[in-house]
Design an enzyme around this catalytic site. Structure first.
Site, PDB file in Angstrom:
ATOM      1  N   VAL A  35       4.458   3.142  -2.751  1.00  0.00           N
ATOM      2  CA  VAL A  35       5.329   3.461  -1.618  1.00  0.00           C
ATOM      3  C   VAL A  35       4.445   3.507  -0.374  1.00  0.00           C
ATOM      4  CG1 VAL A  35       6.895   5.154  -0.613  1.00  0.00           C
ATOM      5  CG2 VAL A  35       6.929   4.765  -3.070  1.00  0.00           C
ATOM      6  N   LYS A  54       9.258   1.166  -0.657  1.00  0.00           N
ATOM      7  CA  LYS A  54       8.801   1.158  -2.044  1.00  0.00           C
ATOM      8  C   LYS A  54       8.696  -0.279  -2.510  1.00  0.00           C
ATOM      9  CE  LYS A  54      10.030   3.041  -6.558  1.00  0.00           C
ATOM     10  NZ  LYS A  54      10.849   4.014  -7.269  1.00  0.00           N
ATOM     11  N   ASP A 147      12.668  11.212 -14.767  1.00  0.00           N
ATOM     12  CA  ASP A 147      11.301  11.377 -14.260  1.00  0.00           C
ATOM     13  C   ASP A 147      11.228  12.539 -13.271  1.00  0.00           C
ATOM     14  OD1 ASP A 147       8.823   9.161 -12.673  1.00  0.00           O
ATOM     15  OD2 ASP A 147       8.650  10.958 -13.925  1.00  0.00           O
TER      16      ASP A 147
HETATM   17  C1  LIG Z   1       7.243  11.684  -3.190  1.00  0.00           C
HETATM   18  C2  LIG Z   1       7.773  10.283  -2.937  1.00  0.00           C
HETATM   19  C3  LIG Z   1       8.202   9.633  -4.279  1.00  0.00           C
HETATM   20  C4  LIG Z   1       7.013   9.376  -5.174  1.00  0.00           C
HETATM   21  N1  LIG Z   1       6.016   8.604  -4.465  1.00  0.00           N
HETATM   22  C5  LIG Z   1       5.521   7.381  -4.869  1.00  0.00           C
HETATM   23  O1  LIG Z   1       4.557   6.878  -4.279  1.00  0.00           O
HETATM   24  N2  LIG Z   1       6.023   6.691  -5.946  1.00  0.00           N
HETATM   25  C6  LIG Z   1       7.354   6.731  -6.477  1.00  0.00           C
HETATM   26  C7  LIG Z   1       7.420   5.573  -7.478  1.00  0.00           C
HETATM   27  C8  LIG Z   1       6.017   5.345  -7.908  1.00  0.00           C
HETATM   28  S1  LIG Z   1       5.642   3.708  -8.380  1.00  0.00           S
HETATM   29  O2  LIG Z   1       4.863   3.177  -7.307  1.00  0.00           O
HETATM   30  O3  LIG Z   1       5.020   3.800  -9.659  1.00  0.00           O
HETATM   31  C9  LIG Z   1       6.973   2.682  -8.531  1.00  0.00           C
HETATM   32  C10 LIG Z   1       7.136   1.669  -7.587  1.00  0.00           C
HETATM   33  C11 LIG Z   1       8.208   0.778  -7.736  1.00  0.00           C
HETATM   34  C12 LIG Z   1       9.107   0.940  -8.800  1.00  0.00           C
HETATM   35  C13 LIG Z   1       8.905   1.974  -9.719  1.00  0.00           C
HETATM   36  C14 LIG Z   1       7.826   2.850  -9.574  1.00  0.00           C
HETATM   37  C15 LIG Z   1       5.206   5.712  -6.666  1.00  0.00           C
HETATM   38  C16 LIG Z   1       5.539   9.177  -3.201  1.00  0.00           C
HETATM   39  C17 LIG Z   1       6.723   9.369  -2.270  1.00  0.00           C
HETATM   40  N3  LIG Z   1       6.327   9.906  -0.975  1.00  0.00           N
HETATM   41  C18 LIG Z   1       5.026  10.577  -0.874  1.00  0.00           C
HETATM   42  C19 LIG Z   1       7.120   9.893   0.166  1.00  0.00           C
HETATM   43  N4  LIG Z   1       6.638  10.546   1.238  1.00  0.00           N
HETATM   44  C20 LIG Z   1       7.345  10.582   2.387  1.00  0.00           C
HETATM   45  N5  LIG Z   1       8.546  10.013   2.549  1.00  0.00           N
HETATM   46  C21 LIG Z   1       9.066   9.350   1.493  1.00  0.00           C
HETATM   47  N6  LIG Z   1      10.275   8.700   1.377  1.00  0.00           N
HETATM   48  C22 LIG Z   1      10.390   8.213   0.123  1.00  0.00           C
HETATM   49  C23 LIG Z   1       9.242   8.522  -0.609  1.00  0.00           C
HETATM   50  C24 LIG Z   1       8.405   9.253   0.256  1.00  0.00           C
END
Ligand SMILES: C[C@@H]1CCN(C(=O)N2CC[C@@H](S(=O)(=O)c3ccccc3)C2)C[C@@H]1N(C)c1ncnc2[nH]ccc12
Length: 303
Positions: A35, A54, A147
């Site tokens: 992401v 993402k 998850d």
């Molecule tokens: C906590 C959030 C979700 C989890 N995450 C993350 O990096 N991932 C979620 C999926 C996995 S993945 O990369 O493995 C994945 C990739 C594709 C398909 C399926 C899985 C990574 C960090 C995010 N984060 C810090 C954010 N911070 C601030 N604003 C936001 N808006 C939306 C997210 C977000």
């Protein structure tokens, strides 16, 4: 045609043009992709809005289909406790696509609690109630998250958290009570209910088990030395590489061992966690009951 109301009709996906998405930094990554923080700046004046994008790892064939399902899933959710979907970005030429979501500057619950150790019990209970409400909403739409973990919870502000990742979410058809995963990939077993570990069986009740683990993470302030992974591995006495972790974990849970009460955790909150961790999924409470019990505990904390 844009004279209609501001929110796009469900079937009309908001399209973000890749050439206007400017990469700023990485927000996180996992085994399927990552992401990223981007600025969508079609006017090129640096004034565009910040969004979280993402992206799928390139050439992950099966996950493109899953990803499209995730987009379809997230685009219908309308809940204050679920991260807001913005639209999609099809990369020119290449097969892959990206999911565009609102960007919440405080980031994940893990990051927030590590730097806000003075969050009091009442605020923890507020966060827990909001996650519970988000999960209740998912359940009414017959989705199983699969998850639920503090790493996938976002902090919008000091008094609002949102469920933030639906990469593993599955729809449960009305004639079934659970979803069975065929190929359990890199699974977060330390957040899994016993039946998910042993039979790859996922239901609202296995989400309730994971919610109990999120409660534990909350009241441990997401301190890495008290993380579920660390505490379970200490008890099992294996290193992470051992192939039979799932088997040892399942035996441990079958024998009744559970994560210990966090230091600053009210007795009744630990009681809630234990309810979520009933070995028999039929004995676990539903999210609406958990929400009511959290409200009652929060009332008592106020008095
Ligand atoms: C906590 C959030 C979700 C989890 N995450 C993350 O990096 N991932 C979620 C999926 C996995 S993945 O990369 O493995 C994945 C990739 C594709 C398909 C399926 C899985 C990574 C960090 C995010 N984060 C810090 C954010 N911070 C601030 N604003 C936001 N808006 C939306 C997210 C977000």
């Amino acid at each position: 045609s844009r004279g209609r109301s501001s929110s796009p009709a469900p079937e009309e996906q908001v399209l973000f043009e890749e050439r206007h998405l400017r990469f700023i930094s990485s927000l996180g990554k996992g085994n399927f992709g990552r992401v990223e923080l981007c600025r969508y700046d079609p006017l090129g004046d640096g004034g565009g809005e910040l969004v979280a994008v993402k992206k799928l790892q390139p050439n992950r064939k099966s996950t493109l289909e899953d990803f499209r399902k995730e987009v379809d899933t997230l685009s219908v959710f309308q809940c204050d406790y679920i991260v807001q979907y913005r639209g999609v970005c099809y990369s020119t030429g290449r097969l892959s696509m990206s999911l565009v979501m609102e960007y919440l500057p405080y980031g994940s619950l893990i990051v927030y609690l590590e730097s806000h150790r003075q969050v009091d019990t009442r605020r923890m209970l507020l966060f827990a109630s909001q996650i519970c409400s988000g999960m209740e909403y998912l359940q009414t739409l017959r989705y199983v998250h699969r998850d639920l973990a503090a790493r996938n919870i976002l902090v919008a502000n000091e008094a609002l958290v949102k469920i933030a990742d639906f990469g593993l979410t599955k729809f449960i058809p009305s004639d079934k009570e659970y979803y069975r995963v065929l190929q359990p990939g890199e699974s977060p077993v330390f957040w899994y209910a016993p039946e998910s570990i042993s039979e790859s069986r996922f239901s609202h009740k296995s989400d309730v088990w994971s919610f109990g683990v999120v409660l534990h993470e909350l009241f441990c302030y997401c301190d890495p030395s008290y993380s579920p992974k660390r505490l379970y591995l200490q008890e099992i006495g294996l290193d992470l590489q051992s192939p039979s972790i799932s088997m040892h974990l399942e035996n441990l849970l079958r024998n009744g061992w559970r994560l210990p009460a966090p230091l600053s955790c009210p007795h009744k909150v630990y009681g809630l966690m234990k309810q979520c961790w009933a070995f028999d999924f039929q004995e676990r409470p539903c999210f609406s009951s958990l929400g009511e019990q959290l409200e009652t505990i929060a009332q008592e904390e106020r008095e």
